[in-house]
Design a protein around this motif. Structure first.
Motif, short mmCIF file in Angstrom:
data_model
loop_
_atom_site.label_atom_id
_atom_site.label_comp_id
_atom_site.label_asym_id
_atom_site.label_seq_id
_atom_site.Cartn_x
_atom_site.Cartn_y
_atom_site.Cartn_z
N ALA A 72 8.14 8.41 -3.31
CA ALA A 72 9.48 7.88 -4.18
C ALA A 72 9.69 6.50 -3.58
N GLN A 73 10.03 5.52 -4.27
CA GLN A 73 10.65 4.18 -3.64
C GLN A 73 11.96 3.94 -4.48
N LEU A 74 13.08 3.85 -3.54
CA LEU A 74 14.41 4.08 -4.08
C LEU A 74 14.84 2.69 -3.97
N HIS A 75 15.76 2.22 -4.92
CA HIS A 75 16.32 0.89 -4.92
C HIS A 75 17.73 1.02 -5.31
N GLY B 81 0.78 -1.44 0.07
CA GLY B 81 0.06 0.03 -0.09
C GLY B 81 0.91 1.29 0.02
N CYS B 82 2.08 1.13 0.31
CA CYS B 82 3.04 2.34 0.58
C CYS B 82 4.10 2.42 -0.27
N ARG C 137 15.40 3.30 7.49
CA ARG C 137 15.54 4.47 7.43
C ARG C 137 15.98 5.22 8.58
N ALA C 138 14.97 4.85 9.72
CA ALA C 138 15.10 5.51 11.06
C ALA C 138 16.75 5.13 11.59
N ILE C 139 16.80 3.88 11.66
CA ILE C 139 17.97 3.45 12.47
C ILE C 139 19.26 3.89 11.75
N ALA C 140 19.23 4.17 10.34
CA ALA C 140 20.49 4.47 9.72
C ALA C 140 20.51 6.21 9.60
N GLY C 141 19.51 6.74 10.08
CA GLY C 141 19.74 8.18 10.18
C GLY C 141 19.27 8.59 9.02
N LEU C 142 18.60 8.14 8.15
CA LEU C 142 17.97 8.71 6.76
C LEU C 142 16.82 9.45 7.17
N PRO C 143 16.20 10.27 6.16
CA PRO C 143 14.84 10.79 6.37
C PRO C 143 13.88 9.80 6.44
N LEU C 144 12.81 9.74 7.01
CA LEU C 144 11.77 8.94 7.10
C LEU C 144 11.02 8.98 5.66
N GLY C 145 10.28 8.07 5.32
CA GLY C 145 9.41 7.90 4.20
C GLY C 145 8.13 8.82 4.54
N ASP C 146 7.10 8.94 3.68
CA ASP C 146 6.40 9.83 4.04
C ASP C 146 4.85 9.01 4.62
N GLY C 147 4.81 7.84 4.50
CA GLY C 147 3.74 7.14 5.14
C GLY C 147 2.61 7.20 4.38
N ALA C 148 2.52 7.94 2.95
CA ALA C 148 1.10 7.90 2.55
C ALA C 148 0.95 6.47 1.83
N ARG C 149 -0.34 6.40 1.85
CA ARG C 149 -0.82 5.03 1.27
C ARG C 149 -1.46 5.28 -0.02
N HIS C 150 -1.27 4.38 -1.20
CA HIS C 150 -1.80 4.85 -2.50
C HIS C 150 -2.57 3.85 -2.76
N ALA C 151 -2.81 2.72 -2.06
CA ALA C 151 -3.86 1.76 -2.24
C ALA C 151 -4.66 0.97 -1.04
#
Lengths: 354, 354
Positions: free
Chosen positions: B330-333, A281-282, A292-306
């Protein structure tokens, strides 16, 4: 915290299906994974670069593992504290110890939640059958007796509807410290999967509606039957827990919905079965969000597309796989477990709905 | 063909990003993967259970690999035939040899396609500069000279717009057999990713619209700008190729669209860069579809539930990753390649659009 460099190694304590899906998500972000798991041929090892196969009290192996990892996380909240002590000297561990302490003990967990002003079912630690009978009477003659530690999927729980059952229920605890929780006449159970990064940013996925059977999650459906304000409340409540724990990673929060109220049932300091729907769904699923969180990267937006319904495949549900493979809009995830048995989570299927 | 049993081992020849994503897809279906790749620390090995690190002419290693696999596939169409001879005695290889023979030689490929009644650019094998000049004149003074074998991402190609360039162009082929293709004044390039199972069922994904730069794919956008009948034609054409090759697995077909006509540019007997969008847009992506086909499972339906644009991250595009991580939808690979260099495919990003 600076972001983990590409090619770095993420250590995962525990080699089950959650570790498996975390490892796959880490690979998408260019990281390698090392699994620490005493069992051989574990689900996570099939898709990880390294497998440290050793016992939880093997200090030498724990030391080698910690030294080989740039950051360590876990897929299982009952990792022994002694193991974390060894690893923690060599690599950062996320989520931190406070979250584990809270989640490992139902009494600590409930005290923590109510201390934040959140509502839970009524609860009380009970030491013996007499105390259990007394508390039961106070809770209206009904309740669920649970071991304070090490329970999962309905294990270590006894439901009581009469004081006559107190002796047997206490016996079933096998001498382990126990807690009685009052029954909650909830309309539905929902859960919120939320993440917090090291800089304090919080992102929640849309709440999912859960159906359990026999103490095990059967399905999660998104969107859940909730009002807009309930959705917001659920996210805010999760954010509050994350902040109070100075949490880094993904957390699962199970909620009982009764009328306009939401009671916290339990929290899990890790990716959660009720968040598997995010894979379909995301753009960013819960596993990638955790990495992402534990690697210190920006979090994804969490939006759902389905809109999605996730169904667990437990034990002999596996017989239904040929049919699932022929379904439209169904995404199967098997865990590669060599042995099947009743009650064992073997996989799940995410289905597009609506 | 009976379906491959859960827990079986799938061998993948080649350890690049396609092997990496195939391995992840195989894990979702409960299979383990073994990678055969001469290079160490290859992208696929990070997420596979086994890595056979040996040369393509190491008969002992090829024998061990073939013996350890229940079925074998490849992520690279230039696997030496001698290696396939060794492995083929020990395990079935899909797609089969005919598809490889066709795809490994541009002349054989074009003859095969035109033999099916499909249209391609005009082409002719040229042996020397004199023949090249003559053919160039016949093709309107313009064309692309290509090595018959071993070309990819624009390598082994020279574009000619004058007969004066013939000598240099032939020199650039380094004595390798070459083919001249006429220029096609196409409006757009699209590709169809289609799969065929062992029982002959065929499923095509929605065609994607490709933009290349410097001979390398930059973006694929779905839906492509095509009429309904063009979409159907593209799928039928792919099905025709699959059937003619008695193909098992996923095939990529690149098409030039000119007015109402579609010309086949080339085919790739494997998962294809222009099918990466399926990871975000479909319940079953091209990697899983390929694994389903070679494992004898029912094919996924190929339906698309989201509009997607895939962008390749090539060389120093990697500098844009912090920004991509902060983008919505955006989905990164990333492929986990240790070394970056200009022109190297390092990853891709799938974006929800529309």
């Amino acid at each position: 915290m600076t972001a983990l460099r590409p090619g770095a190694t993420i250590g995962i304590l525990g080699g089950g299906q959650l570790g498996r899906m975390l490892s796959v998500a880490a690979s998408r972000l260019g990281y390698k994974c090392a699994i620490y798991e005493p069992g051989g041929d574990c689900p996570a090892s099939h898709v990880a670069n390294y497998h440290h196969k050793a016992a939880w009290d093997d200090v030498e192996a724990l030391t080698a593992f910690g030294g080989a990892c740039d950051v360590v996380t876990y897929e299982w909240e009952n990792v022994p504290g002694t193991a974390l002590d060894v690893i923690g000297k060599l690599a950062p561990i996320h989520p931190g110890r406070r979250a584990l302490e809270v989640a490992q003990d139902r009494l600590t967990e409930k005290d923590f939640l109510t201390g934040l002003g959140l509502r839970t079912a009524r609860y009380r630690a009970v030491a013996d059958a007499a105390e259990l009978r007394e508390t039961l009477a106070e809770f209206g003659g009904e309740g669920i007796l649970k071991t304070r530690t090490l329970g999962y999927d309905g294990k270590g729980q006894v439901r009581l509807s009469s004081a006559d059952e107190a002796e047997d229920a206490m016996d079933a605890m096998g001498g382990a410290p126990a807690i009685l929780e009052a029954m909650v006449p909830f309309e539905r159970e929902v859960s919120v999967i939320a993440a917090r990064g090291p800089s304090g940013e919080v992102v929640a996925f849309d709440p999912g509606e859960n159906v359990h059977a026999g103490g095990i999650l059967r399905t999660t459906t998104v969107p859940a039957t909730l009002s807009t304000s309930q959705r917001t409340d659920a996210a805010l409540l999760a954010g509050r827990i994350l902040n109070a724990l100075d949490y880094v990673g993904v957390l699962g929060v199970e909620l009982f919905v009764t009328g306009t109220e939401m009671l916290v049932n339990e929290i899990a300091p890790r990716v959660h079965n009720s968040g598997h729907w995010t894979q379909l769904g995301c753009a960013t699923d819960q596993f990638e969000q955790h990495i992402r969180a534990i690697a210190g990267l920006p979090l994804g937006d969490g939006a759902r597309h389905a809109d999605v319904r996730m169904e667990n495949l437990i034990g002999y549900d596996m017989d239904g796989i040929p049919a699932i493979l022929s379904e439209r809009g169904a995404q199967l995830h098997l865990y590669g477990k060599a042995e099947n048995r009743a009650g064992r989570k073997m996989g799940h299927v995410n289905r597009l709905i609506g």
